[in-house]
Every structure is written in structure tokens, then in C-alpha cells.
Design an enzyme around this catalytic site. Sequence first.
Site, PDB file in Angstrom:
ATOM      1  N   CYS A 159       0.815  -1.225   0.000  1.00 34.79           N
ATOM      2  CA  CYS A 159       0.000   0.000   0.000  1.00 34.79           C
ATOM      3  C   CYS A 159       0.844   1.269   0.000  1.00 34.79           C
ATOM      4  CB  CYS A 159      -1.007  -0.018   1.147  1.00 34.79           C
ATOM      5  SG  CYS A 159      -0.294   0.034   2.811  1.00 34.79           S
ATOM      6  N   HIS A 184      -2.764   1.104   6.793  1.00 33.76           N
ATOM      7  CA  HIS A 184      -3.123   0.995   5.375  1.00 33.76           C
ATOM      8  C   HIS A 184      -3.440   2.373   4.803  1.00 33.76           C
ATOM      9  CE1 HIS A 184      -4.305  -1.213   1.822  1.00 33.76           C
ATOM     10  NE2 HIS A 184      -5.448  -0.555   1.769  1.00 33.76           N
ATOM     11  N   HIS A 208      -5.862   1.930  -4.315  1.00 33.77           N
ATOM     12  CA  HIS A 208      -4.932   1.396  -3.312  1.00 33.77           C
ATOM     13  C   HIS A 208      -4.475  -0.007  -3.693  1.00 33.77           C
ATOM     14  CE1 HIS A 208      -7.878  -1.253  -0.803  1.00 33.77           C
ATOM     15  NE2 HIS A 208      -8.389  -1.052  -1.994  1.00 33.77           N
TER      16      HIS A 208
END
Length: 341
Positions: free
Chosen positions: A257, A305, A317
Site C-alpha cells: 500500500c 493501510h 490502493h
Amino acid sequence: MGTHRRPKPPSRARIATLGVAAGAVSLLPTQSQAAPKPTADEVRKQVEKLYEEAEAPTEEYNGIREQQQKLQREVDGAQDRLARKQHEINELREKIGPLAASQYRSGAIDPSVQLFLSSDPDDYLDKAEALGRTGDRQTAALRALEGKQRELAQERADAAKRLKALNEARNEAAKKKDEVQGKLTKARKLLNSLTAEQRARMEAAQGREDAASGSSDAPASYNGPASGRAKTAIDFAYAQLGKPYEWGSTGPDSYDCSGLVGAAWRSAGVSLPRTVKQMYDAGRKVAQSDLQPGDIIYWYNDSQHNGIYIGDGKAIHAPRTGKNIEITQVSYMPFYAASRP
């Protein structure tokens, strides 16, 4: 008349122990009582949980690796400086002449040199000058040599300290790597325990879930309102759609990420720190109501994240192991914060 001793009654602890022992036999699982194998849905939930648990140590690993690379550069620099200092000392020794020659070439140590090599070379030089034991040029050379030797000792100490820190970082990175790989291995074993039919049902359920969340990893082109560097970063992220998530990766074939977010903004000439936590700490915070395309979204907390906001309540993402870079609704995961590079 003899007394009749009554048997001592068993203690409560003894009664409890006997009761447990007696009941243990009936509690032993029989073949028919064996725990049923988890359903496809249960496996999917367990796997999702393992993937989610792997994200935090992945980001910690990324941070440690970044520190490790910095320490490696410092160690390399220290070793170069050590080599230069040693070369300078060797040249000075050659210039000292007869005084050094007796020590460094023949092995016969001159009394003056012996004094110089004592615990206090400065004191020796002061006394030697007072006694006329050394000439001006020889004194200057000896002082220069003594200074370089001190510098060399300091460089050695600094290099040893940096090397120790580097080894500690390597060990810590190895632990985090094992932690992540352990969770991923467990997830793979769970998936491998499924039958082909169960796997198909699980993938269908995942597809329905992705559809409900508005997720898509199909190639697409950005046509939103972003401009300038933000548009460049988003265009880069769009070009990665469909590429796999891989923990610890920064591209170009796969990303985690923070690896995707960093690479996207780097393509726009903006250098971001490596990890989710570092990006969060370094960025200018913006309210969810003030989001602009290109802003960094943080889900769950400040270190787990992140992704890039693209407008219309959506973000791009790198989700997790087993999935590809995708577009999803910001609200699909618990929104935590946003920052603007």
C-alpha cells in the site's frame, strides 16, 4: 480398649481432581465428535483476518529496511574514511624517517618511540622538545601522526557503533519478515485445505463483496478534476491497476500500500517517506469533508493501510496479498485520516 481410627476423608481438591479424571474419559472426542472442517466462508474470514494482521508488521518491516539501508550507507562511508585515514597515517610514518624506521621497519624500538607510544604522547612530545630529543620537523610530523591516530581510533569506534546498529536492524527486519511470512503461510494452508468447489464458492462470494464495495482492478483512465502534481500521481496509480499486491514492494511490477502511494507521488517529483506511519506524520492533515484528489487516505489507524483519493468518494490502493491494485469506495474500510503531500 483400642481406638478405632476413621479413614481421613478426601480433600476437596482431591475430590475435584478425581471428578475431572472420571469425566475426562467421557470428554475425549470420538471419531464422530471430531470438529467439522471450516466452511468456505469461515476460511475466507480467517484468511482475510490473517492478511489484515500481516499489514502492520509489513509496514514495520518497511521502516526497518529503510533504516537498514541508511545505516549501510553510513557504514560504507565510515569504512572509506577509515581507509583514507590509514593511508594518511602510513604516509606520515614514511616521513618521520629514522625515528619511525626503527619501529616500523627493523622492529628495534628507539627509546624516543617507546616514549611516544606511551599512554600520553602529548606529554612525551613536550618532554622530548624540552630535552632537544626531536627537531622541529620531526616534532611536527609526530604531532600530526598522533592526531591522525586519534582520528583513526574515533573513526573505528564510530564505524563499530554503526555496524552494531546495522546488525541489530538486520535481525529486527528478519523477525518482521518471519512474522509476515508466517501469517501468509497460514493463510495459504487454509486456502489449500478447500476443495475446488469450496474455492469457487469463496471466489464468487469475494466477487459479490467487491461489487458491493465498488471495487475494480480493471484498467481505466483517470478523468477527474485533479491537476498538476496530484494528477500526475493519480495517472501513475491508474497505470498500476491490476498489478498484484506484494508486501515490501515498491514496484514496478508489484506494490504494497505505501509502496504504491510513494511511487505515485515520486512520479510527480514529490519524495515521500517509506511507511504509512511516516507519511501520516509528515503530511498536512485535511478533514474528510475537505478531501481533494491526490490526498492520501489512511484507513483503520495511522500506521496500517493507505491509498490515494481520486474523487467521488473513491480511492485507489494496493489492498492485500492475493488481490490486485484497485479502485474502491473510501467508506468500504474505516476511515481514519487524510493528508496532503
